[in-house]
Each structure stands twice: as C-alpha cells, then as structure tokens.
Design a protein around this motif. Structure first.
Motif, PDB file in Angstrom:
ATOM      1  N   VAL A  42       0.814  -1.226   0.000  1.00 57.45           N
ATOM      2  CA  VAL A  42       0.000   0.000   0.000  1.00 57.45           C
ATOM      3  C   VAL A  42       0.843   1.269   0.000  1.00 57.45           C
ATOM      4  CG1 VAL A  42      -1.981  -1.122   1.092  1.00 57.45           C
ATOM      5  CG2 VAL A  42      -0.307   0.066   2.510  1.00 57.45           C
ATOM      6  N   ALA A  43       2.133   1.162   0.256  1.00 54.85           N
ATOM      7  CA  ALA A  43       2.981   2.358   0.405  1.00 54.85           C
ATOM      8  C   ALA A  43       2.991   3.234  -0.839  1.00 54.85           C
ATOM      9  CB  ALA A  43       4.406   1.959   0.781  1.00 54.85           C
ATOM     10  N   ARG A  44       2.990   2.635  -2.006  1.00 54.75           N
ATOM     11  CA  ARG A  44       3.057   3.463  -3.219  1.00 54.75           C
ATOM     12  C   ARG A  44       1.756   4.217  -3.462  1.00 54.75           C
ATOM     13  NH1 ARG A  44       2.548  -0.084  -8.581  1.00 54.75           N
ATOM     14  NH2 ARG A  44       0.642  -1.176  -8.026  1.00 54.75           N
ATOM     15  N   PHE A  45       0.665   3.761  -2.839  1.00 53.12           N
ATOM     16  CA  PHE A  45      -0.620   4.429  -2.988  1.00 53.12           C
ATOM     17  C   PHE A  45      -0.924   5.350  -1.811  1.00 53.12           C
ATOM     18  CE2 PHE A  45      -1.002   0.205  -4.964  1.00 53.12           C
ATOM     19  CZ  PHE A  45      -1.201   0.596  -6.273  1.00 53.12           C
ATOM     20  N   ALA A  46      -0.322   5.073  -0.668  1.00 57.59           N
ATOM     21  CA  ALA A  46      -0.625   5.795   0.567  1.00 57.59           C
ATOM     22  C   ALA A  46       0.679   6.259   1.208  1.00 57.59           C
ATOM     23  CB  ALA A  46      -1.403   4.897   1.524  1.00 57.59           C
ATOM     24  N   PRO A  47       1.236   7.361   0.708  1.00 51.21           N
ATOM     25  CA  PRO A  47       2.520   7.825   1.253  1.00 51.21           C
ATOM     26  C   PRO A  47       2.369   8.378   2.666  1.00 51.21           C
ATOM     27  CG  PRO A  47       1.617   9.450  -0.245  1.00 51.21           C
ATOM     28  CD  PRO A  47       0.705   8.247  -0.312  1.00 51.21           C
ATOM     29  N   LEU A  48       3.463   8.315   3.414  1.00 52.26           N
ATOM     30  CA  LEU A  48       3.488   8.931   4.739  1.00 52.26           C
ATOM     31  C   LEU A  48       3.607  10.441   4.578  1.00 52.26           C
ATOM     32  CD1 LEU A  48       5.868   6.535   6.708  1.00 52.26           C
ATOM     33  CD2 LEU A  48       3.410   6.812   7.006  1.00 52.26           C
ATOM     34  N   LEU A  49       2.879  11.163   5.397  1.00 52.08           N
ATOM     35  CA  LEU A  49       2.931  12.623   5.384  1.00 52.08           C
ATOM     36  C   LEU A  49       3.785  13.114   6.538  1.00 52.08           C
ATOM     37  CD1 LEU A  49      -0.868  13.369   4.818  1.00 52.08           C
ATOM     38  CD2 LEU A  49       0.932  13.267   3.085  1.00 52.08           C
ATOM     39  N   THR A  50       4.370  14.263   6.358  1.00 49.14           N
ATOM     40  CA  THR A  50       5.084  14.892   7.468  1.00 49.14           C
ATOM     41  C   THR A  50       4.047  15.505   8.410  1.00 49.14           C
ATOM     42  OG1 THR A  50       5.216  17.060   6.415  1.00 49.14           O
ATOM     43  CG2 THR A  50       7.014  15.485   5.927  1.00 49.14           C
ATOM     44  N   PRO A  51       4.414  15.782   9.651  1.00 49.62           N
ATOM     45  CA  PRO A  51       3.453  16.437  10.558  1.00 49.62           C
ATOM     46  C   PRO A  51       2.919  17.749   9.978  1.00 49.62           C
ATOM     47  CG  PRO A  51       5.296  15.579  11.810  1.00 49.62           C
ATOM     48  CD  PRO A  51       5.647  15.407  10.349  1.00 49.62           C
TER      49      PRO A  51
ATOM     50  N   ASN B  52     -11.426   4.916  -2.931  1.00 47.83           N
ATOM     51  CA  ASN B  52     -10.190   4.621  -2.197  1.00 47.83           C
ATOM     52  C   ASN B  52     -10.425   4.685  -0.688  1.00 47.83           C
ATOM     53  OD1 ASN B  52      -8.837   4.321  -4.609  1.00 47.83           O
ATOM     54  ND2 ASN B  52      -7.968   6.383  -4.583  1.00 47.83           N
ATOM     55  N   LEU B  53     -11.222   5.655  -0.255  1.00 44.21           N
ATOM     56  CA  LEU B  53     -11.543   5.753   1.176  1.00 44.21           C
ATOM     57  C   LEU B  53     -12.331   4.533   1.644  1.00 44.21           C
ATOM     58  CD1 LEU B  53     -12.414   9.542   1.437  1.00 44.21           C
ATOM     59  CD2 LEU B  53     -10.534   8.363   2.605  1.00 44.21           C
ATOM     60  N   ALA B  54     -13.245   4.035   0.828  1.00 40.95           N
ATOM     61  CA  ALA B  54     -14.014   2.843   1.191  1.00 40.95           C
ATOM     62  C   ALA B  54     -13.089   1.634   1.316  1.00 40.95           C
ATOM     63  CB  ALA B  54     -15.103   2.583   0.153  1.00 40.95           C
ATOM     64  N   ALA B  55     -12.130   1.500   0.401  1.00 42.16           N
ATOM     65  CA  ALA B  55     -11.167   0.399   0.479  1.00 42.16           C
ATOM     66  C   ALA B  55     -10.293   0.554   1.716  1.00 42.16           C
ATOM     67  CB  ALA B  55     -10.312   0.359  -0.789  1.00 42.16           C
ATOM     68  N   LEU B  56      -9.874   1.780   1.974  1.00 43.25           N
ATOM     69  CA  LEU B  56      -9.029   2.057   3.135  1.00 43.25           C
ATOM     70  C   LEU B  56      -9.747   1.707   4.434  1.00 43.25           C
ATOM     71  CD1 LEU B  56      -6.261   3.292   3.892  1.00 43.25           C
ATOM     72  CD2 LEU B  56      -7.411   5.510   4.026  1.00 43.25           C
ATOM     73  N   GLU B  57     -11.050   1.962   4.497  1.00 39.45           N
ATOM     74  CA  GLU B  57     -11.822   1.639   5.700  1.00 39.45           C
ATOM     75  C   GLU B  57     -11.775   0.150   6.014  1.00 39.45           C
ATOM     76  OE1 GLU B  57     -15.751   3.238   5.169  1.00 39.45           O
ATOM     77  OE2 GLU B  57     -15.057   5.294   5.461  1.00 39.45           O
ATOM     78  N   GLN B  58     -11.780  -0.685   4.983  1.00 36.17           N
ATOM     79  CA  GLN B  58     -11.694  -2.133   5.204  1.00 36.17           C
ATOM     80  C   GLN B  58     -10.353  -2.496   5.844  1.00 36.17           C
ATOM     81  OE1 GLN B  58     -12.213  -3.731   1.288  1.00 36.17           O
ATOM     82  NE2 GLN B  58     -14.446  -3.689   1.418  1.00 36.17           N
ATOM     83  N   LEU B  59      -9.282  -1.915   5.336  1.00 30.64           N
ATOM     84  CA  LEU B  59      -7.953  -2.187   5.880  1.00 30.64           C
ATOM     85  C   LEU B  59      -7.828  -1.629   7.296  1.00 30.64           C
ATOM     86  CD1 LEU B  59      -5.231  -3.465   5.268  1.00 30.64           C
ATOM     87  CD2 LEU B  59      -4.534  -1.320   4.188  1.00 30.64           C
ATOM     88  N   GLU B  60      -8.348  -0.414   7.497  1.00 32.67           N
ATOM     89  CA  GLU B  60      -8.307   0.183   8.838  1.00 32.67           C
ATOM     90  C   GLU B  60      -9.064  -0.670   9.853  1.00 32.67           C
ATOM     91  OE1 GLU B  60      -8.011   4.983   8.091  1.00 32.67           O
ATOM     92  OE2 GLU B  60      -9.927   3.991   7.702  1.00 32.67           O
ATOM     93  N   ALA B  61     -10.198  -1.241   9.446  1.00 30.63           N
ATOM     94  CA  ALA B  61     -10.979  -2.086  10.353  1.00 30.63           C
ATOM     95  C   ALA B  61     -10.184  -3.329  10.747  1.00 30.63           C
ATOM     96  CB  ALA B  61     -12.307  -2.474   9.701  1.00 30.63           C
ATOM     97  N   LYS B  62      -9.499  -3.943   9.800  1.00 27.68           N
ATOM     98  CA  LYS B  62      -8.719  -5.147  10.106  1.00 27.68           C
ATOM     99  C   LYS B  62      -7.529  -4.793  11.003  1.00 27.68           C
ATOM    100  CE  LYS B  62      -9.272  -8.812   9.446  1.00 27.68           C
ATOM    101  NZ  LYS B  62      -9.824  -9.817  10.399  1.00 27.68           N
ATOM    102  N   VAL B  63      -6.863  -3.672  10.709  1.00 23.56           N
ATOM    103  CA  VAL B  63      -5.730  -3.242  11.536  1.00 23.56           C
ATOM    104  C   VAL B  63      -6.215  -2.914  12.951  1.00 23.56           C
ATOM    105  CG1 VAL B  63      -3.996  -1.411  11.849  1.00 23.56           C
ATOM    106  CG2 VAL B  63      -4.291  -2.487   9.606  1.00 23.56           C
TER     107      VAL B  63
END
Length: 165
Positions: A29-38, A85-96
């Motif tokens: 997921v890193a290439r689709f969801a980069p880390l942001l700086t504060p 993308n947010l709907a897909a992310l919610e599935q991953l967030e729920a599992k995490v």
C-alpha cells in the motif's frame, strides 16, 4: 482469570511471520498511501463522515450543473475515485484496528499474569525481608517500582492534623 499461557517459541515464530506479512502489506500500500510529514498533515483539510457522504452525492448530481462544475473545477471522476479509495481504506483500517485490539487485550492479560504472581511473591516476602538481606535485595526492584513518593496533599493533610503550638 483464565490463563493465557502459550508456547513462547511458537508465539515468537508467529510474531516473526506476522511482522513479515505486515511489512509486505505495508509495501503493497505504500506506493498508494505515502506517509505525510506532521506539517503536511496539519495543512490538509479533514473530512467528516457526513461531509464525505454529501460529496458522494455531488459526484452524481454535479452533472446536472455544468456551469457550477466548471466554475469550481469539480472533477466528479477524481472525487469518485477518492471516495472509492476511502471505502477500500476503511476495510484495511478495520482489520488493523481488530489486530490492534487483539494485541492490546493480549498485553492486558499477560501483564496481569506477570503482576499477580509478582505481587503475591512481594506480599509474602515483605515481612521476612526485614531480617533476610538476600530476600530484601530480591524484592528491592519491585518495592522501588511500587513505591510512590508522598504527594504534597498527603503531607499538608498530615501537617494539618498536628496540634498547633
């Protein structure tokens, strides 16, 4: 309290394998969801669930208002993609979140399994440790970890109970 004793070697192996799988998941997921700086996180506009749902309705209804869509430079396809993308992310967030809760619950159980027998040992050793230097040294780290300095409130209350002269 139910015992949660497990084979430590098997658990360590399971943790090692899980870490590899988590690293693999992160890489996927890193290439689709980069880390942001504060600073970047602070600059982004945050969406609320009801606003995001309203934006979803704009995607379909904006076609009926081409002048406003053009003036706002509203790209319904791009907004629709982001909502998907947010709907897909919610599935991953729920599992995490489920995994995080499982880890937190295991921590609570194992900490209790450490603390209860340690406190029982400490309780049984406190009195004999007054005359047994080796036993006193054995329980010293736990005694120090459990000790708390007196708060000013208790000191003031103790001082107030003394008769004044």
């Amino acid at each position: 309290m139910e015992s949660t004793r497990v084979d430590t070697k098997k658990f360590a192996q399971a943790v090692s394998e899980a870490l590899k799988e988590l690293q693999s998941a992160e890489a996927r997921v890193a290439r689709f969801a980069p880390l942001l700086t504060p600073d970047e996180r602070r600059r982004y506009v945050k969406g609320k669930p009801d606003v995001l749902a309203a934006a979803a309705s704009l995607v379909s209804r904006s076609k009926s208002h081409p002048a406003v869509t053009a003036a706002a430079e509203f790209d319904a396809a791009a907004v629709g993609e982001d909502l998907a993308n947010l709907a897909a992310l919610e599935q991953l967030e729920a599992k995490v979140a489920e995994i995080q809760q499982r880890l937190a619950d295991a921590r609570v159980a194992w900490e209790a399994e450490v603390m209860v027998p340690a406190l029982d040992f400490y309780g049984a050793a406190r009195h004999p440790a007054r005359t047994d230097a080796e036993l006193a040294e054995t329980i010293k780290p736990l005694r120090e970890a459990l000790s708390t300095p007196r708060s000013d409130g208790r000191k003031v209350a103790a001082d107030a109970s003394k008769p004044s002269t």
